[in-house]
Write an enzyme that holds these catalytic residues in place. Structure first.
Site, PDB file in Angstrom:
ATOM      1  N   HIS A   1     -10.545   1.529   1.656  1.00 34.85           N
ATOM      2  CA  HIS A   1     -10.280   2.471   2.756  1.00 34.85           C
ATOM      3  C   HIS A   1     -11.583   2.502   3.562  1.00 34.85           C
ATOM      4  CE1 HIS A   1      -8.471   6.316   4.441  1.00 34.85           C
ATOM      5  NE2 HIS A   1      -9.661   6.244   4.993  1.00 34.85           N
TER       6      HIS A   1
ATOM      7  N   ASP B   1       1.364   2.481   3.519  1.00 36.98           N
ATOM      8  CA  ASP B   1       0.545   3.689   3.344  1.00 36.98           C
ATOM      9  C   ASP B   1       1.418   4.933   3.431  1.00 36.98           C
ATOM     10  OD1 ASP B   1      -1.695   5.136   2.732  1.00 36.98           O
ATOM     11  OD2 ASP B   1      -2.538   5.102   4.745  1.00 36.98           O
TER      12      ASP B   1
ATOM     13  N   HIS C   1       1.728   5.310  -1.659  1.00 40.25           N
ATOM     14  CA  HIS C   1       1.386   6.507  -2.451  1.00 40.25           C
ATOM     15  C   HIS C   1       2.659   7.089  -3.039  1.00 40.25           C
ATOM     16  CE1 HIS C   1      -2.773   6.665  -0.942  1.00 40.25           C
ATOM     17  NE2 HIS C   1      -2.237   6.140   0.148  1.00 40.25           N
TER      18      HIS C   1
ATOM     19  N   HIS D   1      -4.862  -0.604   5.826  1.00 40.44           N
ATOM     20  CA  HIS D   1      -4.345   0.114   7.012  1.00 40.44           C
ATOM     21  C   HIS D   1      -5.278   0.012   8.214  1.00 40.44           C
ATOM     22  CE1 HIS D   1      -6.999   2.989   5.111  1.00 40.44           C
ATOM     23  NE2 HIS D   1      -6.121   3.366   4.214  1.00 40.44           N
TER      24      HIS D   1
ATOM     25  N   LYS E   1      -9.269  -0.037  -5.963  1.00 39.72           N
ATOM     26  CA  LYS E   1      -9.258   0.564  -4.625  1.00 39.72           C
ATOM     27  C   LYS E   1     -10.494   1.425  -4.421  1.00 39.72           C
ATOM     28  CE  LYS E   1      -7.701   2.263  -0.695  1.00 39.72           C
ATOM     29  NZ  LYS E   1      -6.548   3.090  -0.419  1.00 39.72           N
TER      30      LYS E   1
ATOM     31  N   HIS F   1       0.875  -1.194   0.000  1.00 43.69           N
ATOM     32  CA  HIS F   1       0.000   0.000   0.000  1.00 43.69           C
ATOM     33  C   HIS F   1       0.903   1.232   0.000  1.00 43.69           C
ATOM     34  CE1 HIS F   1      -3.843   2.112   1.498  1.00 43.69           C
ATOM     35  NE2 HIS F   1      -2.965   3.046   1.193  1.00 43.69           N
TER      36      HIS F   1
HETATM   37  O1  DOR Z   1      -3.430   9.668   5.656  1.00 39.34           O
HETATM   38  C1  DOR Z   1      -3.668   9.281   4.524  1.00 39.34           C
HETATM   39  N1  DOR Z   1      -3.080   9.845   3.448  1.00 39.34           N
HETATM   40  N2  DOR Z   1      -4.534   8.284   4.340  1.00 39.34           N
HETATM   41  C2  DOR Z   1      -4.931   7.900   3.130  1.00 39.34           C
HETATM   42  O2  DOR Z   1      -5.723   7.011   3.050  1.00 39.34           O
HETATM   43  C3  DOR Z   1      -4.450   8.604   1.927  1.00 39.34           C
HETATM   44  C4  DOR Z   1      -3.190   9.257   2.173  1.00 39.34           C
HETATM   45  C5  DOR Z   1      -2.779  10.235   1.097  1.00 39.34           C
HETATM   46  O3  DOR Z   1      -2.975   9.959  -0.084  1.00 39.34           O
HETATM   47  O4  DOR Z   1      -2.215  11.278   1.451  1.00 39.34           O
HETATM   48 ZN    ZN Z   2      -3.342   5.041   1.484  1.00 36.61          ZN
END
Ligand code: DOR
Ligand code: ZN
Length: 334
Positions: free
Chosen positions: A133, A239, A14, A167, A94, A12
């Site tokens: 999520h 995450d 980003h 998460h 997702k 997971h």
């Molecule tokens: O805290 C978070 N930031 N939770 C998420 O699910 C997405 C993520 C983000 O993309 O910044």
């Molecule tokens: Zn995330």
């Protein structure tokens, strides 16, 4: 003292786009064999064209021997043919509730099963897992617990669909994991290290502010136990969610903890502290391989018990544990 991890996986992640993508991609691709990349860009990844473009950008910035597993942003009207065509190009779809977190405005508004059925039925038939999520729009500390009935409803309505509770942050989510054969979970580093006390109990620490928010000690312990025991239905998913220092520290601070460059070192320290180092390989690789039925690239990451001083900044991004010392560092990768 050394620890060898074979093909560590971050299920997971980003990576963003533009400059941020350039800065953060190598921090994962250097030390991981593969990662599951989230689709919450602006606009989100919902088409074949944007999916392929994003994958190619990531590959161009990655170190050798790294596989980005891609994801599509859930829409309730994806049709069977579309998903069939992309089945081999994505690992999950997702699903975000609308407005639950960063760039999720076009997410799902109504969790009425009949409305979601067309996409979910196609995914189930095509064996594409659903990544979720899971948060309601209620009081912030209760959002995951309030979402549990939706997880259960989906698990029961689509028994062949693999559903990943992303998460997980609460003991309530831990409780339903073994109740439904088709439920799985990813676990972050920050949710097993800290609680909301670390965010707001003393001076405000915006760098630990994320969605779902860190919870109480009893929640942390319940999730930590799953991770330390490498419960076969859980896997590591950082995450890691980079935002610039300004975006995190300004008014209306962005949600997301940037952990990518320190995850393996910090996990080694945590697992060693609890005498569970033997389970780390399963938690960061083997479990995910089985859950997703994947064969990621071969990569051997050697950790060594030598001090690692976590940088205060990576470019303009403040990492978790910034400026602190960890007892494990990465010695080599091959
Ligand atoms: O805290 C978070 N930031 N939770 C998420 O699910 C997405 C993520 C983000 O993309 O910044
Ligand atoms: Zn995330």
């Amino acid at each position: 003292m050394k620890l060898i991890l074979n093909s560590p996986l971050d299920m997971h992640l980003h990576l963003r786009d533009g400059e941020m993508l350039k800065n953060v991609t190598p921090l994962t691709s250097d030390n991981y064999s593969a990662a599951l990349v989230m689709p919450n860009l602006t606009p989100p990844i919902t088409t074949k064209e944007t999916l392929f473009k994003y994958r190619d950008e990531i590959l161009a910035l990655s170190s050798e021997n790294f596989k980005p597993y891609m994801s599509l942003f859930f829409q309730k009207d994806y049709n069977y043919e579309f998903l069939k065509e992309l089945k081999d190009e994505i690992l999950v779809v997702k699903l975000y509730p609308a407005g639950a977190t960063t760039n999720s405005e076009s997410g799902v508004v109504n969790f009425n099963i009949e409305e979601l059925r067309p996409t979910l039925e196609a995914m189930s038939e095509l064996e594409i897992p659903l990544s979720i999520h899971g948060e309601s729009d209620g009081f912030f500390l209760d959002r995951e617990a309030e979402f549990i009935p939706v997880y259960e409803k989906l698990a029961e309505a689509f028994p062949k669909l693999k559903i990943i509770m992303e998460h997980i942050s609460s003991k309530e989510a831990v409780k339903i994991l073994d109740k439904h054969e088709n439920l799985y979970a990813s676990i972050t580093l920050h949710h097993i290290l800290y609680t909301f006390d670390d965010v707001a109990g003393g001076k405000l620490n915006p760098h630990l502010f994320c969605k779902p928010v860190l919870k109480r000690e009893k929640d942390r312990r319940a999730i930590l136990k799953l991770a330390l025991n490498a419960h076969p239905k859980v896997m590591f998913g950082s995450d890691s969610a980079p935002h610039s220092q300004e975006a995190k520290e300004g008014a209306l601070g962005a949600a997301g903890v940037f952990t990518a460059p320190v995850t393996l070192q910090a996990l080694a320290e945590l697992f060693e502290k609890h005498n569970k180092l033997d389970n780390l390989q399963k938690f960061v690789s083997n479990n995910a391989k089985k859950i997703y039925n994947i064969t990621p690239p071969q990569k051997e990451v050697v950790l060594v018990k030598e001090k690692f001083s976590v940088p205060k900044l990576y470019g303009n991004i403040v990492p978790i544990l910034a400026g602190q010392e960890l007892s494990w560092s990465i010695e080599s990768v091959k």
